[in-house]
Design a protein around this motif. Sequence first.
Motif, short mmCIF file in Angstrom:
data_model
loop_
_atom_site.label_atom_id
_atom_site.label_comp_id
_atom_site.label_asym_id
_atom_site.label_seq_id
_atom_site.Cartn_x
_atom_site.Cartn_y
_atom_site.Cartn_z
N SER A 128 0.81 -1.20 0.10
CA SER A 128 -0.04 0.05 -0.03
C SER A 128 0.91 1.08 0.04
O SER A 128 1.97 1.36 0.66
N LYS A 129 0.44 2.18 -0.54
CA LYS A 129 0.83 3.69 -0.65
C LYS A 129 1.24 4.10 0.94
O LYS A 129 2.38 4.62 1.46
N ALA A 130 0.35 3.65 1.65
CA ALA A 130 0.36 4.20 2.98
C ALA A 130 1.54 3.46 3.85
O ALA A 130 1.71 3.66 5.08
N ALA A 131 1.65 2.00 3.18
CA ALA A 131 2.66 1.30 3.94
C ALA A 131 4.20 1.91 3.83
O ALA A 131 5.02 1.25 4.44
N GLU A 132 4.36 2.66 2.97
CA GLU A 132 5.58 2.95 2.37
C GLU A 132 6.63 3.46 3.58
O GLU A 132 7.70 3.28 3.43
N LYS A 133 5.75 4.12 4.49
CA LYS A 133 6.68 4.64 5.49
C LYS A 133 7.03 3.94 6.58
O LYS A 133 7.84 4.06 7.53
N TYR A 134 6.75 2.55 6.43
CA TYR A 134 7.03 1.41 7.42
C TYR A 134 7.95 0.56 6.99
O TYR A 134 8.12 0.44 5.56
N GLN A 135 8.82 -0.14 7.87
CA GLN A 135 9.63 -1.43 7.14
C GLN A 135 8.70 -2.50 7.37
O GLN A 135 8.20 -2.93 8.43
N VAL A 136 8.13 -3.08 6.11
CA VAL A 136 7.29 -4.08 6.13
C VAL A 136 7.74 -5.56 5.88
O VAL A 136 8.84 -5.60 4.93
N GLY A 137 7.35 -6.51 6.51
CA GLY A 137 7.72 -7.85 6.08
C GLY A 137 6.42 -8.68 6.10
O GLY A 137 5.67 -8.32 6.95
N VAL A 138 6.53 -9.60 5.03
CA VAL A 138 5.19 -10.52 5.12
C VAL A 138 5.80 -12.13 5.72
O VAL A 138 6.95 -12.37 5.30
N LEU A 139 5.03 -12.41 6.50
CA LEU A 139 5.32 -13.77 7.14
C LEU A 139 4.56 -14.75 6.15
O LEU A 139 3.40 -15.07 6.36
N ALA A 140 5.75 -15.33 5.35
CA ALA A 140 5.10 -16.23 4.54
C ALA A 140 4.25 -17.51 4.75
O ALA A 140 3.44 -18.25 4.33
N ASP A 141 4.76 -18.00 6.15
CA ASP A 141 4.10 -19.26 6.59
C ASP A 141 2.78 -18.88 7.41
O ASP A 141 2.06 -19.86 7.86
N CYS A 142 2.51 -17.76 7.63
CA CYS A 142 1.26 -17.26 8.08
C CYS A 142 0.39 -16.55 6.92
O CYS A 142 -0.36 -15.66 7.56
N THR A 143 0.62 -16.96 5.90
CA THR A 143 -0.46 -16.66 4.87
C THR A 143 -0.85 -17.67 4.12
O THR A 143 -0.19 -18.57 3.78
#
Length: 171
Positions: A128-143
């Motif tokens: 998301s454009k709104a998420a750009e200000k955060y350091q984001v990671g996706v938990l692959a085993d939790c999706t």
Amino acid sequence: MKTALLLIDLQNDYLPDGRFPLWNTAPVIDATVDAIALAQQRDMLVVHIQHVSQSPEGDGAFFIAGTGGVKIHPRILAAAPEAPVVVKQFADAFHQTALEPLLSRHGVQRLLVAGMMTQNCVTHTAISKAAEKYQVGVLADCTTTVSQPIHQIALHGLSTRVPLLMSADAF
């Protein structure tokens, strides 16, 4: 760095008895419950994101307000009963919701994203454009999503924009 664990659409309609069951939900629920415990041990903000359909018939005939399918899965809710719930009506959990003000109030700088569906709400929130200000990671085993191939394709697409993490390594 203050971190929030976002739990996107871990709702009953996506489970085997729901209106739109997804692939691999039992292991994802297990891994997510474990991730919640790890987040809580580290005093991280845990946030439930709940999709509620805009139409009485339901977007795609699920997540209909007032039904059991719209409810957050009981094991997820039991693992984080005090976590705030952000209601959304679009794939992007930031769009027209209280998520951004909540994260700001808590001084969050990093997001760990878990949930359902990988190629839709997880992806749209993570990039998301709104998420750009955060350091984001996706938990692959939790999706998860509708099938393993679509899940893998979605994770591959996300990997060029955000790190894919295993929950055991993310905390």
